[in-house]
Enzyme design. Structure first.
Site, PDB file in Angstrom:
ATOM      1  N   TYR A  61       0.820  -1.209   0.000  1.00 32.56           N
ATOM      2  CA  TYR A  61       0.000   0.000   0.000  1.00 32.56           C
ATOM      3  C   TYR A  61       0.860   1.268   0.000  1.00 32.56           C
ATOM      4  CZ  TYR A  61      -4.632  -2.028   0.791  1.00 32.56           C
ATOM      5  OH  TYR A  61      -5.828  -2.670   0.651  1.00 32.56           O
ATOM      6  N   LYS A  98       3.161 -15.384   2.026  1.00 32.14           N
ATOM      7  CA  LYS A  98       3.389 -16.054   0.742  1.00 32.14           C
ATOM      8  C   LYS A  98       4.899 -16.304   0.644  1.00 32.14           C
ATOM      9  CE  LYS A  98       1.899 -17.536  -3.312  1.00 32.14           C
ATOM     10  NZ  LYS A  98       1.069 -18.750  -3.430  1.00 32.14           N
ATOM     11  N   ASP A 101      -2.920 -18.282  -0.127  1.00 32.87           N
ATOM     12  CA  ASP A 101      -3.912 -18.940  -0.986  1.00 32.87           C
ATOM     13  C   ASP A 101      -4.628 -20.053  -0.222  1.00 32.87           C
ATOM     14  OD1 ASP A 101      -1.456 -20.255  -0.956  1.00 32.87           O
ATOM     15  OD2 ASP A 101      -1.457 -20.761  -3.083  1.00 32.87           O
ATOM     16  N   ASP A 127      -6.343  -7.218   3.834  1.00 36.82           N
ATOM     17  CA  ASP A 127      -7.456  -6.545   3.166  1.00 36.82           C
ATOM     18  C   ASP A 127      -8.382  -7.592   2.557  1.00 36.82           C
ATOM     19  OD1 ASP A 127      -8.983  -4.434   2.039  1.00 36.82           O
ATOM     20  OD2 ASP A 127      -7.995  -4.803   0.119  1.00 36.82           O
ATOM     21  N   ASP A 132     -12.188  -9.227   4.157  1.00 36.71           N
ATOM     22  CA  ASP A 132     -13.462  -9.169   3.428  1.00 36.71           C
ATOM     23  C   ASP A 132     -14.087 -10.559   3.326  1.00 36.71           C
ATOM     24  OD1 ASP A 132     -13.402  -6.414   2.945  1.00 36.71           O
ATOM     25  OD2 ASP A 132     -14.112  -6.672   0.883  1.00 36.71           O
TER      26      ASP A 132
HETATM   27  C1  IPM Z   1     -10.363  -1.355   3.914  1.00 36.81           C
HETATM   28  C2  IPM Z   1     -10.603  -0.716   2.582  1.00 36.81           C
HETATM   29  C3  IPM Z   1      -9.419   0.178   2.248  1.00 36.81           C
HETATM   30  C4  IPM Z   1      -8.187  -0.690   2.198  1.00 36.81           C
HETATM   31  C5  IPM Z   1      -9.535   0.982   0.945  1.00 36.81           C
HETATM   32  C6  IPM Z   1     -10.864   1.686   0.851  1.00 36.81           C
HETATM   33  C7  IPM Z   1      -8.398   1.926   0.783  1.00 36.81           C
HETATM   34  O1  IPM Z   1     -10.819  -1.665   1.599  1.00 36.81           O
HETATM   35  O2  IPM Z   1     -10.265  -0.632   4.921  1.00 36.81           O
HETATM   36  O3  IPM Z   1     -10.245  -2.578   3.973  1.00 36.81           O
HETATM   37  O4  IPM Z   1      -7.898  -1.308   1.165  1.00 36.81           O
HETATM   38  O5  IPM Z   1      -7.483  -0.764   3.200  1.00 36.81           O
HETATM   39 MN    MN Z   2     -10.841  -3.704   2.319  1.00 35.89          MN
END
Ligand code: IPM
Ligand code: MN
Length: 366
Positions: free
Chosen positions: A144, A195, A228, A252, A256
């Protein structure tokens, strides 16, 4: 009386409507547990672009600078999607704010109450008692932020883009300590995800993590997994994990995935803890729902406020040391959501609810 001083950054989309509910809950918790709130509201994200010409303006930073924590809503939306990527609210607000306060430790609890296993896309028999794991994601390093990060034009006229993944020992060690602390407060197990079969940063990550745990937390059960495989295992048997611990980009993605198997993004809170302590001697932190602005339902009063409420509870826990109040709020949310589903009071699932009704129900349970 103790005063909790924090910045309120509701942002865009559903941010303001769920923030209102969370503030009401905090007020009530303050009355019950004996603290006062002192908060200042400021613009962040798209609304800040509209009002001040930038997503994280100086005036907002000034409000955050004098606070002991930040309660954050969410940023972004269709209105700002045509801006150049670097100026879009998500990137131009969230990443600089993480950097400005060295918010290196992202804590995302993945919690699905046993009563609500139907809400998960996983088969109920895989998660008979719900899900209870937590993801610790490094948040200010890796791909990032690594340099160089640029798009250039090659001699033959084609474009080339570069992102750089960088980690140094000290960055890995400090987040390893957060994984250790988290594991000590839970099941005592950490799975470090990398990884290391391909990436140099991962080879270093694995080595530093192994040595750090051996030296500082020999009692914690440490395992390693390639990312993975971790993505697959999370979908197969999430509760094999206790603390899922990883670098920025893997975290990240995995968080999710964790979110979706836990039934609803509307329930997922997060804490981003800083490297420095606030005036109370606790970590400075930013607290936000994991779900985003949900532009499709913004303004309709049907966003689930629970993720924002639970983020406020995390703020009480980490930045203000109000563990009892944090637990009371978490229990009130749990009682509301599970009780509501059982009695049919809250018969609209978890992604959309009646925001105010749900907020009032949590207030009553508190
Ligand atoms: C999160 C979001 C952010 C990230 C984006 C919006 C920059 O997806 O907080 O997980 O990738 O960290
Ligand atoms: Mn995210």
């Amino acid at each position: 009386m103790k005063t909790l001083k924090f910045a309120v950054l509701p942002g865009d989309g559903i941010g303001p409507e769920v923030m209102d509910v969370a503030i009401d809950i905090l007020q009530a918790a303050g009355q019950r547990f004996g603290f006062a709130l002192e908060y200042e509201t400021a613009d962040i994200g798209g609304i800040a672009i509209d009002h001040h010409g930038e997503a994280f303006p100086e005036s907002t930073k000034a409000v955050c600078d004098t606070a002991d924590a930040i309660l954050f809503g969410s940023v972004g939306g269709p209105k700002w999607e045509s801006l150049p990527p670097k100026e879009q609210p998500e990137r131009a607000a969230l990443l600089p704010i993480r950097k400005a306060y060295s918010l290196y430790a992202n804590v995302r609890p993945g919690l699905l109450y046993g009563e609500l296993t139907d809400a998960s896309p996983l088969k109920t028999e895989r998660i008979p008692e719900g899900i209870d794991i937590v993801c610790i994601r490094e948040l200010t390093g890796g791909i990032y932020f690594g340099q160089p990060k640029a798009t250039t034009t090659l001699e033959n006229g084609e474009s080339q883009a570069v992102d750089t993944m960088v980690y140094k020992t000290s960055e890995i060690e400090r987040i390893a300590q957060v994984a250790i602390d988290t594991a000590r407060s839970r099941g005592g197990r950490v799975c470090s995800v990398d990884k290391a079969n391909v990436l140099e940063t991962s080879v270093l990550w694995r080595k530093v993590v192994t040595e750090y745990f051996a030296k500082h937390a020999p009692e914690i059960e440490l395992s390693h997994m390639y990312v993975d495989n971790a993505a697959m295992q999370l979908a197969r048997d999430p509760n094999q994990f206790d603390v899922l611990f990883t670098e920025n980009m893997f975290g990240d993605i995995l968080s999710d995935e964790m979110g979706v198997i836990c039934g609803s993004l509307g329930m997922l809170a997060s804490a981003s803890l800083g490297a420095t302590n606030n005036q109370l001697g606790h970590p400075y932190g930013l607290y936000e729902p994991s779900g985003g602005t949900a532009p499709d339902i913004a303004g309709l009063g049907i966003a689930n406020p629970c993720a924002q409420i639970l983020s406020a509870a995390l703020m009480l826990r980490y930045s203000f040391g109000e563990e009892e109040a944090a637990q009371a709020i978490e229990k009130a949310v749990r009682d509301t959501v599970t009780g509501g589903v059982r009695t049919g009071d809250i018969a609209f699932g978890l992604d959309t609810v009646d925001t105010k009704t749900m907020g009032a129900a949590v207030l009553r349970s508190l």
